[in-house]
Design an enzyme around this catalytic site. Structure first.
Site, short mmCIF file in Angstrom:
data_model
loop_
_atom_site.label_atom_id
_atom_site.label_comp_id
_atom_site.label_asym_id
_atom_site.label_seq_id
_atom_site.Cartn_x
_atom_site.Cartn_y
_atom_site.Cartn_z
N ARG A 124 -56.41 57.39 -28.78
CA ARG A 124 -55.91 56.28 -29.59
C ARG A 124 -55.00 55.40 -28.75
O ARG A 124 -54.33 55.87 -27.84
CB ARG A 124 -55.03 56.81 -30.73
N GLU A 129 -61.81 52.36 -42.73
CA GLU A 129 -61.61 52.63 -44.15
C GLU A 129 -60.86 51.41 -44.70
O GLU A 129 -59.84 51.00 -44.13
CB GLU A 129 -60.77 53.90 -44.33
N LYS A 132 -52.09 52.50 -40.57
CA LYS A 132 -52.19 51.63 -41.75
C LYS A 132 -51.24 52.08 -42.85
O LYS A 132 -50.65 51.26 -43.54
CB LYS A 132 -53.63 51.65 -42.28
P1 ATP Z 1 -54.85 54.49 -39.45
O1 ATP Z 1 -54.15 55.77 -39.14
O2 ATP Z 1 -54.16 53.31 -38.91
O3 ATP Z 1 -55.22 54.33 -40.88
P2 ATP Z 1 -57.48 55.33 -39.08
O4 ATP Z 1 -58.06 56.02 -37.92
O5 ATP Z 1 -57.30 56.15 -40.30
O6 ATP Z 1 -56.20 54.60 -38.62
P3 ATP Z 1 -59.82 53.91 -39.75
O7 ATP Z 1 -59.97 52.79 -40.69
O8 ATP Z 1 -60.41 55.21 -40.13
O9 ATP Z 1 -58.29 54.07 -39.49
O10 ATP Z 1 -60.28 53.50 -38.30
C1 ATP Z 1 -61.48 52.90 -37.96
C2 ATP Z 1 -61.76 53.20 -36.52
O11 ATP Z 1 -60.70 52.73 -35.70
C3 ATP Z 1 -61.89 54.68 -36.27
O12 ATP Z 1 -63.02 54.91 -35.48
C4 ATP Z 1 -60.63 55.03 -35.56
O13 ATP Z 1 -60.84 56.10 -34.69
C5 ATP Z 1 -60.27 53.74 -34.83
N1 ATP Z 1 -58.83 53.65 -34.62
C6 ATP Z 1 -57.85 53.71 -35.55
N2 ATP Z 1 -56.64 53.64 -34.99
C7 ATP Z 1 -56.83 53.54 -33.65
C8 ATP Z 1 -55.97 53.44 -32.52
N3 ATP Z 1 -54.64 53.44 -32.64
N4 ATP Z 1 -56.54 53.33 -31.30
C9 ATP Z 1 -57.87 53.30 -31.17
N5 ATP Z 1 -58.74 53.40 -32.18
C10 ATP Z 1 -58.24 53.52 -33.41
MG MG Z 2 -59.06 57.13 -41.09
#
Ligand code: ATP
Ligand code: MG
Length: 563
Positions: free
Chosen positions: A268, A42, A278
């Site tokens: 994760r 995102e 983020k």
């Molecule tokens: P954040 O909480 O940091 O915003 P998010 O999962 O909301 O993380 P996205 O932009 O939706 O962020 O993530 C894109 C991809 O990266 C998704 O498939 C998510 O599962 C993966 N991802 C995000 N954070 C991690 C992590 N700490 N370890 C492994 N994969 C991750």
């Molecule tokens: Mg997300």
């Protein structure tokens, strides 16, 4: 060191459970013609080390099995998203060494299709416009122990629902007045199946679609369908989406789609002394606790890059931590050790004196300058560097002692009356000191042993050790930025008493405004990594100007034992 365009092998060497699933599928009866994965960020912030793991997994699996990986911006929350983040994410993925298939994808390109699928579900009696407000909707949903209740709007006629949805899209309703829900099961033990929201009214412009829409799909309604549209075979996400999988499957089963991807979850990546969210990283930026998303203390890909971590080291680390379904916190020293290994083998060598003490070589002519040639790297063929040697030199204050009783084993540096080797140059002997009025040593008078450049001296001149130095006349002033962990707490976002923003290490950035570098460093390009001999690993920073070089300390030479 610069890995802008790495012609690298990005396929993982080791195997993980996702690979085993893929191999099983490729060998199965209904094997896909090609593996298709996707990385779906995102664009609401910069990517961090957790995303690096997901990138390595998705792009890496595609590389390993001759498949393709899409980059898809999951852009269903226009309020929080921006073009700046899109650009940063593209830059970071490319820098990590990965290439997405075809053009970049956006969930927003599928808004028309998603909209018509929503209408389709209404027509099938599987979705409805609901007028419950947020509070009421929450009460109707129940919780883990209480089953939900059907909304009074659930059984409106299909015609009425279609008309209401048309009014939603025509901006006839205020934000929050109503929303479109799937009609699934308010008694389900899986909360995600209790009539989940598909669309909400949001009167905001979108970075890709402008003012075309005033309703936007919810992540769950967009994600699986986007996967399907792109022909994704293996939709890999993190474990918190496990409970969403039945919903992901429900949409695909109830819509007229041809391609049905499968979702797989992994745990994760979490690191101690680090926050990987983020939203929280954005707080650090917005509150000016750090100097932007690419502050070298940030666990963002751009921050780590500026800190001097290479793409190879980050990929290596992601492979080292592995891919499993068990949650755990990884020690950040594991990441540091991957970076250190990479730098130890690949970084150029240079000398930089941080806390200078002047040395005057009495038996070297006043205006003379002798150019010495040193290898850029002790093992790799990275060429040679020219190092000027002159009458006045700088060594570190701490590399000299007046105490002649210090044993040779104990203090392998310069002592009055004894010998030391200047790295790549002569063996010298300290003869006398000059002191200021307070009795501090301000200069050491020394003499060199002729013929000792690149040659062992006679036994009587055997040096105590080797120290680094620069020529005082030729040295280049530079600024060094020394970093420590950003947080004082190993689990900054799990502390019960304090918020993570209150657990900042006040000494996480220390600026040494004037150190003295050998002149070859004038040629350092931004992101060039060095081992400053005996001092640490450093990388040239983009703040460098013609007047002043700036280097970030990537890491100290050795891991500290205290932590
Ligand atoms: P954040 O909480 O940091 O915003 P998010 O999962 O909301 O993380 P996205 O932009 O939706 O962020 O993530 C894109 C991809 O990266 C998704 O498939 C998510 O599962 C993966 N991802 C995000 N954070 C991690 C992590 N700490 N370890 C492994 N994969 C991750
Ligand atoms: Mg997300």
């Amino acid at each position: 060191m610069s890995t802008d365009n790495p012609t690298l092998d990005t396929a993982p060497k080791t195997s993980n459970f996702i690979h085993q699933i893929i191999e099983g599928d490729l060998n199965g009866a209904s094997a896909p013609t090609q593996i298709v994965t996707r990385f779906p960020p995102e664009p609401n912030g910069y990517l961090h080390i957790g995303h690096a793991k997901s990138i390595c997994l998705n792009f890496g699996a595609a590389d390993k099995y001759n498949g393709v990986c899409h980059l898809r911006f999951d852009d269903t929350n226009p309020e929080k998203e921006s073009q700046e983040y899109i650009d940063a994410i593209k830059r970071d993925i490319s820098w990590l060494g990965f290439k997405w298939h075809e053009e970049i994808k956006y969930t927003s390109s599928y808004f028309d299709q998603l909209y018509s699928w929503a209408v389709y579900l209404i027509e099938q009696g599987k979705a409805y416009v609901c007028d419950l407000d947020v509070e009421q909707a929450r009460a109707y949903r129940g919780d883990f122990t209480t089953p939900g209740k059907n909304s009074p709007y659930r059984d409106r006629s299909i015609e009425e629902k279609i008309a209401l949805f048309a009014k939603m899209i025509a901006a006839d309703f205020a934000e929050g007045f109503c929303s479109l829900l799937a009609k699934i099961d308010m008694q389900s033990s899986n909360m995600n199946l209790r009539d989940p929201m598909l669309y909400r009214i949001l009167n905001v412009s979108h970075h890709q679609t402008g003012d075309k829409w005033c309703i936007y799909p919810i992540y769950d309604f967009a994600h699986g369908q986007s996967d399907s549209i792109e022909g994704v075979t293996h939709s890999i996400c993190t474990l918190e989406f496990e409970g969403h999988r039945p919903l992901y499957e429900w949409f695909l089963a109830n819509l007229p789609v041809t391609n049905v991807p499968r979702q797989y979850e992994f745990s994760r990546l979490e690191l101690n002394y680090t926050v990987t969210s983020k939203r929280k990283l954005k707080q650090l930026v917005d509150q000016n606790i750090v100097n932007g998303w690419d502050d070298p203390r940030m666990p963002t890909i751009s921050g780590m890059r500026r800190r001097g971590f290479s793409a190879v080291a980050i990929r290596k680390f992601c492979e080292m931590v592995g891919v499993t379904r068990s949650n755990g916190v990884v020690d950040v020293s594991m990441l540091e050790s991957a970076v250190r290994d990479d730098l130890e083998s690949n970084a150029k060598r240079a000398m930089c004196v941080v806390d200078p003490l002047k040395i005057t070589i009495s038996n070297f002519a006043d205006q003379a300058c002798e150019m010495l040639s040193l290898a850029v790297h002790p093992k790799l063929d990275m060429g040679i560097r020219e190092l000027p040697f002159s009458k006045h030199l700088f060594i570190e204050q701490q590399d000299f002692s007046e105490d002649t009783s210090l044993g040779r084993k104990k203090f392998k540096r310069l002592v009055i009356g004894d010998y030391v080797r200047l790295r790549g140059a002569y063996v010298i002997k300290a003869d006398a000191v000059i002191k200021d009025e307070q009795g501090n040593v301000v200069e050491v008078l020394a003499s060199l042993v002729p013929g000792t450049v690149g040659a062992n001296p006679d036994p009587e001149f055997k040096p105590r050790g080797v120290i680094h130095w620069v020529s005082a006349e030729h040295a280049v002033p530079c600024e060094l930025r020394i970093y420590d962990r950003l947080f004082t707490d190993a689990n900054p976002d799990k502390n019960k008493e304090k918020s993570f923003t209150q657990l900042i290490n006040p000494d996480s950035l220390q600026v040494i405004s004037r150190a003295w570098a050998e002149p070859s460093l004038l040629e350092a390009q931004v992101e060039d990594g060095y081992q400053f001999e005996r001092t640490g690993y450093f990388v040239a920073d983009m703040d460098s100007t013609a007047d002043k070089l700036v280097f970030n300390q990537t890491l100290p030479l050795r891991a500290s034992k205290a932590k």
